[in-house]
Design an enzyme around this catalytic site. Sequence first.
Site, short mmCIF file in Angstrom:
data_model
loop_
_atom_site.label_atom_id
_atom_site.label_comp_id
_atom_site.label_asym_id
_atom_site.label_seq_id
_atom_site.Cartn_x
_atom_site.Cartn_y
_atom_site.Cartn_z
N ASP A 156 39.52 30.44 2.42
CA ASP A 156 39.71 30.02 3.80
C ASP A 156 41.23 29.95 4.04
O ASP A 156 41.85 30.98 4.32
CB ASP A 156 39.00 28.67 3.95
CG ASP A 156 39.01 28.10 5.34
OD1 ASP A 156 39.22 28.86 6.30
OD2 ASP A 156 38.80 26.88 5.50
N ARG A 215 23.40 23.66 0.13
CA ARG A 215 23.79 24.57 -0.96
C ARG A 215 22.61 25.41 -1.45
O ARG A 215 22.79 26.50 -1.97
CB ARG A 215 24.35 23.79 -2.15
CG ARG A 215 25.70 23.15 -1.91
CD ARG A 215 26.30 22.73 -3.25
NE ARG A 215 27.37 21.75 -3.12
CZ ARG A 215 28.65 22.04 -2.87
NH1 ARG A 215 29.00 23.29 -2.71
NH2 ARG A 215 29.55 21.09 -2.78
N LYS A 272 37.56 34.40 4.78
CA LYS A 272 37.80 33.97 6.17
C LYS A 272 39.30 34.15 6.43
O LYS A 272 40.05 33.18 6.53
CB LYS A 272 37.42 32.49 6.28
CG LYS A 272 36.63 32.10 7.51
CD LYS A 272 36.63 30.60 7.69
CE LYS A 272 35.44 29.92 7.09
NZ LYS A 272 35.48 28.44 7.34
N GLU A 325 35.08 32.70 -6.77
CA GLU A 325 35.09 31.64 -5.76
C GLU A 325 34.06 31.96 -4.67
O GLU A 325 33.74 33.13 -4.44
CB GLU A 325 36.51 31.53 -5.18
CG GLU A 325 36.71 30.56 -4.05
CD GLU A 325 36.45 29.10 -4.39
OE1 GLU A 325 35.32 28.78 -4.82
OE2 GLU A 325 37.35 28.27 -4.16
N ASP A 326 33.55 30.95 -4.01
CA ASP A 326 32.59 31.17 -2.93
C ASP A 326 33.28 31.73 -1.69
O ASP A 326 32.87 32.74 -1.13
CB ASP A 326 31.80 29.89 -2.58
CG ASP A 326 32.69 28.69 -2.30
OD1 ASP A 326 33.94 28.79 -2.38
OD2 ASP A 326 32.14 27.61 -2.01
N GLY A 379 43.32 29.46 1.73
CA GLY A 379 43.90 30.02 0.51
C GLY A 379 44.58 28.98 -0.37
O GLY A 379 45.02 29.28 -1.48
N PHE A 400 32.06 27.91 10.45
CA PHE A 400 31.74 27.16 9.24
C PHE A 400 30.41 27.65 8.68
O PHE A 400 29.40 27.69 9.37
CB PHE A 400 31.72 25.65 9.49
CG PHE A 400 31.89 24.89 8.20
CD1 PHE A 400 33.16 24.73 7.66
CD2 PHE A 400 30.79 24.38 7.53
CE1 PHE A 400 33.33 24.06 6.45
CE2 PHE A 400 30.96 23.72 6.32
CZ PHE A 400 32.23 23.55 5.79
N THR A 440 43.39 26.31 -1.97
CA THR A 440 42.69 26.01 -3.22
C THR A 440 42.96 27.11 -4.24
O THR A 440 43.36 26.83 -5.39
CB THR A 440 41.16 25.93 -2.98
OG1 THR A 440 40.92 24.98 -1.94
CG2 THR A 440 40.42 25.52 -4.23
P1 IMP Z 1 40.78 26.81 1.20
O1 IMP Z 1 41.57 26.00 0.21
O2 IMP Z 1 41.07 26.40 2.62
O3 IMP Z 1 40.88 28.30 1.01
O4 IMP Z 1 39.29 26.37 1.05
C1 IMP Z 1 38.52 26.82 0.03
C2 IMP Z 1 37.37 25.87 -0.20
O5 IMP Z 1 36.96 25.19 0.98
C3 IMP Z 1 36.19 26.67 -0.66
O6 IMP Z 1 36.15 26.68 -2.05
C4 IMP Z 1 35.01 25.95 -0.05
O7 IMP Z 1 34.54 24.99 -0.96
C5 IMP Z 1 35.56 25.23 1.15
N1 IMP Z 1 35.24 25.94 2.40
C6 IMP Z 1 36.07 26.66 3.18
N2 IMP Z 1 35.44 27.16 4.25
C7 IMP Z 1 34.16 26.77 4.12
C8 IMP Z 1 32.97 27.02 4.93
O8 IMP Z 1 32.96 27.71 5.97
N3 IMP Z 1 31.83 26.45 4.47
C9 IMP Z 1 31.77 25.69 3.33
N4 IMP Z 1 32.83 25.46 2.56
C10 IMP Z 1 34.02 25.98 2.95
MG MG Z 2 34.69 25.55 -3.18
#
Ligand code: IMP
Ligand code: MG
Length: 180
Positions: free
Chosen positions: A104, A166, A132, A100-101, A106, A153, A108
């Site tokens: 954040d 990207r 993060k 995963e990239d 968590g 961000f 996803t």
């Molecule tokens: P989560 O479900 O909040 O953990 O978010 C994960 C997804 O949100 C990642 O796969 C990213 O695609 C996107 N994301 C979260 N933070 C950032 C950021 O700072 N920049 C760009 N994409 C983000």
């Molecule tokens: Mg993503």
Amino acid sequence: MANTFLNGSNILFTQSEIEQRVNEIAAQISIDYRGANLLVVGILKGAFMFFADLIRKINLELTIDFIAAQSYIKDASTGNVRLLYDPLVDLSGKDVLLVEDIIDTGLTMSKIIDIIKKKSPHSLKICALLDKSERRVVDVGIDYIGFKIPNSFIVGYGLDYEGRYRNLPDIKVLVSEDND
Ligand code: IMP
Ligand code: MG
């Protein structure tokens, strides 16, 4: 964050810093997965660049696949995760490494982990370029972390804001003009 801009001063990690860290992670994975039936699964779209660099440095036989998940509207986490592409049918005997990239909240990753666990892989580990952790809502165990980052961000090296940035080779902090 209606108007955004990027300038040269907000680089968080340069190309060469990223490359060095990717090499280190790939070396560790190459040790840990020796003799395994490694399937590296990239989470689209954000992980595509990290994924491509990482697998080229893993010194093992492996297979690849992708999952597409959408969780974000602009820069606010919705908590809703939709799988847009899920080709992972038979995972029996596979040692799955999810790439995963950024993790954040968590949300996803925990949704994707649930989906993959139901397919009973031999093993499942998580590799994320960026962590993060301040923003975490659900606990996610990350086995390989590129960099821990503060709560801002981030764009570049696969990560986007509204589909843009990207292609940037460095990892940058997105600055809002509204803050000026
Ligand atoms: P989560 O479900 O909040 O953990 O978010 C994960 C997804 O949100 C990642 O796969 C990213 O695609 C996107 N994301 C979260 N933070 C950032 C950021 O700072 N920049 C760009 N994409 C983000
Ligand atoms: Mg993503």
